[in-house]
Design a protein around this motif. Structure first.
Motif, PDB file in Angstrom:
ATOM      1  N   ASP A  87       0.869  -1.168   0.036  1.00  0.00           N
ATOM      2  CA  ASP A  87       0.049   0.035  -0.065  1.00  0.00           C
ATOM      3  C   ASP A  87       1.103   1.589   0.286  1.00  0.00           C
ATOM      4  N   PRO A  88       0.662   2.419  -1.177  1.00  0.00           N
ATOM      5  CA  PRO A  88       1.280   4.032  -0.812  1.00  0.00           C
ATOM      6  C   PRO A  88       1.163   4.384   0.463  1.00  0.00           C
ATOM      7  N   LEU A  89       0.464   4.481   0.781  1.00  0.00           N
ATOM      8  CA  LEU A  89       0.489   4.631   1.856  1.00  0.00           C
ATOM      9  C   LEU A  89       0.267   3.949   3.044  1.00  0.00           C
ATOM     10  N   GLY A  90       1.075   2.926   3.170  1.00  0.00           N
ATOM     11  CA  GLY A  90       1.130   1.502   4.433  1.00  0.00           C
ATOM     12  C   GLY A  90       1.819   2.257   5.519  1.00  0.00           C
ATOM     13  N   GLY A  91       0.785   2.078   6.714  1.00  0.00           N
ATOM     14  CA  GLY A  91       2.183   2.447   8.020  1.00  0.00           C
ATOM     15  C   GLY A  91       2.168   3.703   8.103  1.00  0.00           C
ATOM     16  N   LEU A  92       0.766   4.795   7.406  1.00  0.00           N
ATOM     17  CA  LEU A  92       1.326   6.214   7.211  1.00  0.00           C
ATOM     18  C   LEU A  92      -0.307   6.758   7.569  1.00  0.00           C
ATOM     19  N   THR A  93      -0.770   6.877   8.870  1.00  0.00           N
ATOM     20  CA  THR A  93      -1.962   7.898   8.993  1.00  0.00           C
ATOM     21  C   THR A  93      -1.978   9.213   8.722  1.00  0.00           C
ATOM     22  N   THR A  94      -3.067   9.521   9.003  1.00  0.00           N
ATOM     23  CA  THR A  94      -3.287  11.392   9.258  1.00  0.00           C
ATOM     24  C   THR A  94      -2.230  12.235   9.521  1.00  0.00           C
ATOM     25  N   ILE A  95      -2.278  11.600  10.699  1.00  0.00           N
ATOM     26  CA  ILE A  95      -1.911  12.278  12.251  1.00  0.00           C
ATOM     27  C   ILE A  95      -0.466  12.477  11.946  1.00  0.00           C
ATOM     28  N   ASP A  96      -0.079  10.677  11.202  1.00  0.00           N
ATOM     29  CA  ASP A  96       1.864  10.765  10.914  1.00  0.00           C
ATOM     30  C   ASP A  96       2.055  11.914   9.539  1.00  0.00           C
ATOM     31  N   VAL A  97       1.122  12.326   9.506  1.00  0.00           N
ATOM     32  CA  VAL A  97       1.223  12.836   7.699  1.00  0.00           C
ATOM     33  C   VAL A  97       1.271  15.001   8.474  1.00  0.00           C
ATOM     34  N   LEU A  98       0.065  14.523   9.390  1.00  0.00           N
ATOM     35  CA  LEU A  98       0.310  16.385   9.788  1.00  0.00           C
ATOM     36  C   LEU A  98       1.152  16.767  10.505  1.00  0.00           C
ATOM     37  N   THR A  99       1.882  15.472  11.768  1.00  0.00           N
ATOM     38  CA  THR A  99       3.144  15.938  12.188  1.00  0.00           C
ATOM     39  C   THR A  99       4.079  15.928  11.378  1.00  0.00           C
ATOM     40  N   ALA A 100       4.669  15.534  10.493  1.00  0.00           N
ATOM     41  CA  ALA A 100       5.445  15.216   9.525  1.00  0.00           C
ATOM     42  C   ALA A 100       5.468  16.996   9.271  1.00  0.00           C
ATOM     43  N   ILE A 101       4.850  17.322   8.533  1.00  0.00           N
ATOM     44  CA  ILE A 101       4.299  18.922   7.943  1.00  0.00           C
ATOM     45  C   ILE A 101       5.256  20.298   8.626  1.00  0.00           C
ATOM     46  N   ARG A 102       4.067  19.471  10.382  1.00  0.00           N
ATOM     47  CA  ARG A 102       4.452  20.671  11.273  1.00  0.00           C
ATOM     48  C   ARG A 102       5.403  20.874  11.704  1.00  0.00           C
ATOM     49  N   ASN A 103       7.043  19.880  12.098  1.00  0.00           N
ATOM     50  CA  ASN A 103       7.761  19.468  12.170  1.00  0.00           C
ATOM     51  C   ASN A 103       8.914  20.198  10.963  1.00  0.00           C
ATOM     52  N   ALA A 104       8.521  20.010   9.827  1.00  0.00           N
ATOM     53  CA  ALA A 104       8.892  20.118   8.697  1.00  0.00           C
ATOM     54  C   ALA A 104       8.278  22.050   9.136  1.00  0.00           C
ATOM     55  N   THR A 105       7.803  22.452   9.294  1.00  0.00           N
ATOM     56  CA  THR A 105       7.770  23.905   9.524  1.00  0.00           C
ATOM     57  C   THR A 105       8.827  25.258  10.520  1.00  0.00           C
ATOM     58  N   GLY A 106       9.314  24.192  11.216  1.00  0.00           N
ATOM     59  CA  GLY A 106       9.711  24.967  12.520  1.00  0.00           C
ATOM     60  C   GLY A 106       9.535  25.578  13.613  1.00  0.00           C
ATOM     61  N   PRO A 107       9.596  26.512  13.458  1.00  0.00           N
ATOM     62  CA  PRO A 107       8.688  27.398  14.750  1.00  0.00           C
ATOM     63  C   PRO A 107       8.068  28.345  14.098  1.00  0.00           C
ATOM     64  N   ARG A 108       8.182  28.354  12.866  1.00  0.00           N
ATOM     65  CA  ARG A 108       7.299  29.477  12.377  1.00  0.00           C
ATOM     66  C   ARG A 108       6.323  28.292  11.788  1.00  0.00           C
ATOM     67  N   PRO A 109       5.168  29.217  12.083  1.00  0.00           N
ATOM     68  CA  PRO A 109       3.740  28.925  10.718  1.00  0.00           C
ATOM     69  C   PRO A 109       4.081  29.407   9.564  1.00  0.00           C
ATOM     70  N   ALA A 110       3.433  27.637   8.627  1.00  0.00           N
ATOM     71  CA  ALA A 110       4.164  28.302   7.241  1.00  0.00           C
ATOM     72  C   ALA A 110       3.295  28.595   6.645  1.00  0.00           C
ATOM     73  N   LEU A 111       2.866  29.214   5.444  1.00  0.00           N
ATOM     74  CA  LEU A 111       1.590  29.627   4.059  1.00  0.00           C
ATOM     75  C   LEU A 111       1.805  28.398   4.130  1.00  0.00           C
ATOM     76  N   PHE A 112       2.704  27.694   3.739  1.00  0.00           N
ATOM     77  CA  PHE A 112       2.765  27.108   2.366  1.00  0.00           C
ATOM     78  C   PHE A 112       3.153  25.094   3.271  1.00  0.00           C
ATOM     79  N   VAL A 113       2.506  24.408   1.527  1.00  0.00           N
ATOM     80  CA  VAL A 113       2.782  22.610   2.382  1.00  0.00           C
ATOM     81  C   VAL A 113       4.733  22.719   2.333  1.00  0.00           C
ATOM     82  N   PRO A 114       5.151  22.600   3.677  1.00  0.00           N
ATOM     83  CA  PRO A 114       6.538  22.447   3.204  1.00  0.00           C
ATOM     84  C   PRO A 114       7.260  21.201   2.941  1.00  0.00           C
TER      85      PRO A 114
END
Length: 721
Positions: free
Chosen positions: A381-408
């Motif tokens: 499965d292309p998304l096997g073992g990957l939940t929406t929370i995992d994706v969201l956490t990865a997005i937010r971790n990639a932005t660092g301390p600054r809120p992102a205007l776009f998806v990093p």
């Protein structure tokens, strides 16, 4: 047709020399209970005292008795050639060419040979004694005398003597080409006849069973065997013949067989005048001769076919054993070359022996590539073992301390590498399966294709060792290449890939269409142009640049109208202004209370816990978060499918190049380099211990079959009618 029985006797002699009973020859098997008169019947047919006599079990080994009728002129010629003094003589197979003219000696030899194999303890042995009697007074017959059926062991007999005798009898009467001569004493009830019972077990329709009733002169006074001989008690298809044998007193008084036959004829004329011409020893001999001739005639075509088939099989077997090795150097090189060529042909699918029960060789490797490996990759499965929370956490971790205007973009790379890495394990498993199949091909070539290797077990083991070592050396190289193929995909995430660019364009179109649909669904009370204007008339379209921070602050503190606009734009367009509203989503109970747009200062009396988790796991995602996660998931799936397609194509190519083709190209040179050495010649080409013996046995059997084929070929069609 008289010539048929001597032909069978010749065949019997041919196969006796090799000690094999692979051909079931037509013969008459004498079956009966102990002391029912079997041996007496045989002696009457021979016309001489040749068999051991007495009470209890006397016949303890099968006796194959061949009666050969000779004409007077033939007898004189043979007598002159062999120096025989007499008109009758006998020969044993185990004494080779020794000729017996004294029939007392024949009887003593039978007794001695029986005791030699069976011992003195009344035990039995299934090894037959072969005796041939030449006489002008006999008809051509082949008879087998067997031990009598017994129930209770006597003396030193083993406890299972009954089972042993029964198995021995069945060994001979199960031959479909045999005629069963069931001997029963007249002074016992015919319905209790063990001989007929045993005969019916193998000859259910009675087509090859002839009954003989002995001891007609010993029946109780006032009784006769008329009903039995007429077949009214138990009918037998081939007939029932009554005979009168010599008593033990007659034997002790040395009464001759000729006198006994004359007395028998007189007895039958007196007691059974109407049946006298269809009973008696002479009638029995003629009947057996006739039955055997007709039986041989019926069996001969099948016998001829069987001999030819066996001759072809033994010729093939002898070829597989090969000739004794003369030039060891040439033989070794030939065997190595043949094995290497057969190994390569098995992979290519052009082998001489193609397996029909299962896939093997190149066909199985193809199956591993396109069925096993292909299906395994497709099941990932292309998304096997990957939940929406995992994706969201990865997005937010990639932005660092600054809120992102776009998806990093970093979050996409991080997640897609994690998914692509999952393709490495099935790829390495594919290499392992191909390696196992390459190992199985070695055994396949040894068993089916190059049977000459079986002659030389040490050479076979050495070849297996060299090929296994070659495969073992190539396995890490191939695994490394497959590992690199996955590492190459992980090293550079090519977002400019043509297939990926097309997928992104299609996805952007879908997102734009969804945005337009949401705008269409806005409430009718709010004008669509107003909904996109700020309180100062500033446009809030996501396509235009954002307002300065001062204006944002004013708009946020500007009253209820600004709040309504913020709600609409956060849900509809999903621009960065919606992030100002995210703090209000987490506390639905406080919505009625006006909240300042920025957090209160700690100096104003409000305590702040800095260790609180910023994103509760169970909370509902906002529209923007949901959209960002959906975008990342779609991008991951699109890119993963591209990489999977590449891996599914490149791994089989790598395995073929680094493992399969390399082994095919280097196999012969590797074998020659490792094994073709003068010091190893004698050791490698040492035959297995039993190979020479088996070659000799196969050659003897082939010679016997060829001779048998010649004997049968001498029979003309006119001899059979």
């Amino acid at each position: 047709m008289e010539a048929l029985i001597p032909v069978i006797n010749k065949l019997q002699d041919v196969f006796n020399t090799v000690g094999a009973d692979i051909i079931q020859l037509p013969q008459i098997v004498v079956v009966g209970t102990q002391s029912s008169g079997k041996s007496s019947v045989l002696e009457s047919l021979v016309g001489r005292d040749i068999l051991p006599r007495g009470t209890g079990i006397v016949t303890r080994r099968p006796l194959i008795l061949q009666l050969v009728h000779i004409e007077p002129e033939d007898r004189r010629k043979t007598s002159e050639e062999n120096g025989i003094d007499g008109e009758e003589w006998g020969k044993f197979l185990h004494t080779k060419n020794k000729i017996y003219t004294d029939f007392e000696e024949i009887r003593q030899e039978i007794e001695a040979e029986t005791e030699r194999m069976s011992g003195n303890n009344k035990g039995i042995c299934d090894e037959p004694i072969h005796l041939k009697i030449f006489s002008p007074h006999v008809v051509n017959l082949t008879l087998v005398d067997l031990p009598g059926i017994t129930k209770v062991p006597v003396g030193d007999q083993p406890k299972d003597i009954e089972i042993q005798i029964r198995e021995l009898i069945f060994k001979y009467i199960s031959n479909p080409n045999s005629i069963i001569l069931a001997v029963t004493a007249a002074n016992t009830d015919m319905a209790t006849s063990e001989a007929l019972k045993v005969a019916r077990e193998v000859d259910t329709d009675g087509r090859r069973t002839l009954a003989v009733v002995t001891k007609l002169d010993l029946m109780d006074a006032g009784t006769d065997a008329m009903d039995v001989l007429m077949g009214r008690v138990i009918p037998v298809k081939l007939g029932i013949i009554g005979v009168v044998n010599r008593s033990q007193l007659d034997i002790n008084q040395k009464k001759s067989v000729v006198d006994a036959i004359r007395d028998e004829y007189a007895f039958l004329q007196k007691k059974y005048p109407s049946l006298a011409n269809r009973n008696g020893t002479k009638y029995l001999a003629r009947t057996l001769n006739r039955l055997l001739m007709h039986h041989i005639r019926d069996c001969l075509p099948e016998l001829k076919t069987r001999i030819n088939v066996l001759a072809a099989q033994y010729q093939s077997l002898l070829n597989s054993y090969g000739e004794p090795v003369d030039d060891k150097s040439a033989t070794l090189l030939q065997l190595i070359t043949k094995f290497a060529a057969e190994y390569c042909r098995t992979i290519e699918g052009t082998a001489k022996y193609i397996e029909t029960a299962e896939l093997c060789g190149g066909a199985r490797i193809c199956y591993i590539f396109h069925e096993t490996f292909g299906r395994t990759l497709e099941s990932v499965d292309p998304l096997g073992g990957l939940t929406t929370i995992d994706v969201l956490t990865a997005i937010r971790n990639a932005t660092g301390p600054r809120p992102a205007l776009f998806v990093p973009e970093v979050s996409f790379e991080l997640l897609v590498k994690r998914q692509v890495k999952r393709l490495e394990e099935p790829s390495l498993r594919c290499v392992e399966l191909v390696h196992e199949e390459m190992q199985r091909i070695i055994q396949h070539c040894s068993n089916y294709s190059t049977q000459e290797l079986l002659r030389f077990p040490k050479l076979h083991d050495a070849i297996v060792e060299v090929v296994t070592s070659l495969l073992r050396k190539r396995l890490p190289v191939t695994n490394e290449m497959v590992h690199n193929l996955v590492a190459i995909e992980l090293a550079y995430i090519n977002t400019k890939h043509p297939d990926f660019a097309d997928a992104c364009g299609l996805m952007n179109n879908n997102i734009e269409e969804q945005r337009r649909n949401r705008m269409r669904d806005l409430p009718a009370a709010v004008p669509r142009d107003k909904s996109l204007k700020g309180p100062g008339g500033q446009s809030l379209s996501p396509t235009e640049p954002p307002a300065p921070e001062g204006e944002v602050a004013k708009a946020a503190a500007g009253g209820s109208q600004g709040g309504s606009v913020s709600e609409q734009t956060d849900g509809g367009t999903g621009n960065w202004r919606g992030m100002l509203k995210r703090g209000e989503d987490g506390a639905p109970g406080d919505r009625a209370v006006a909240q300042p747009p920025y957090p209160s200062s700690p100096q104003k009396g409000h305590a702040v816990n800095l260790l609180d988790v910023p994103v509760p796991v169970s909370r509902k995602l906002s529209a923007r978060e949901q959209r960002d996660c959906e975008v990342i998931e779609r991008l991951i799936k699109s890119y993963f499918l591209i990489v999977r397609k590449n891996i599914q194509d490149s791994v089989p190519k790598a395995v073929m190049h680094f493992l399969v083709n390399h082994v095919k190209d280097c196999l012969q040179s590797e074998l020659v380099g490792q094994l073709y050495k003068t010091a190893l010649l004698n050791d490698l080409l040492t035959e297995s211990e039993d190979m020479a013996q088996r070659r000799t046995e196969a050659a003897d059997m082939l010679k016997a079959l060829q001779k048998a084929s010649q004997v049968i070929a001498e029979i003309r069609e006119t001899h059979m009618w």
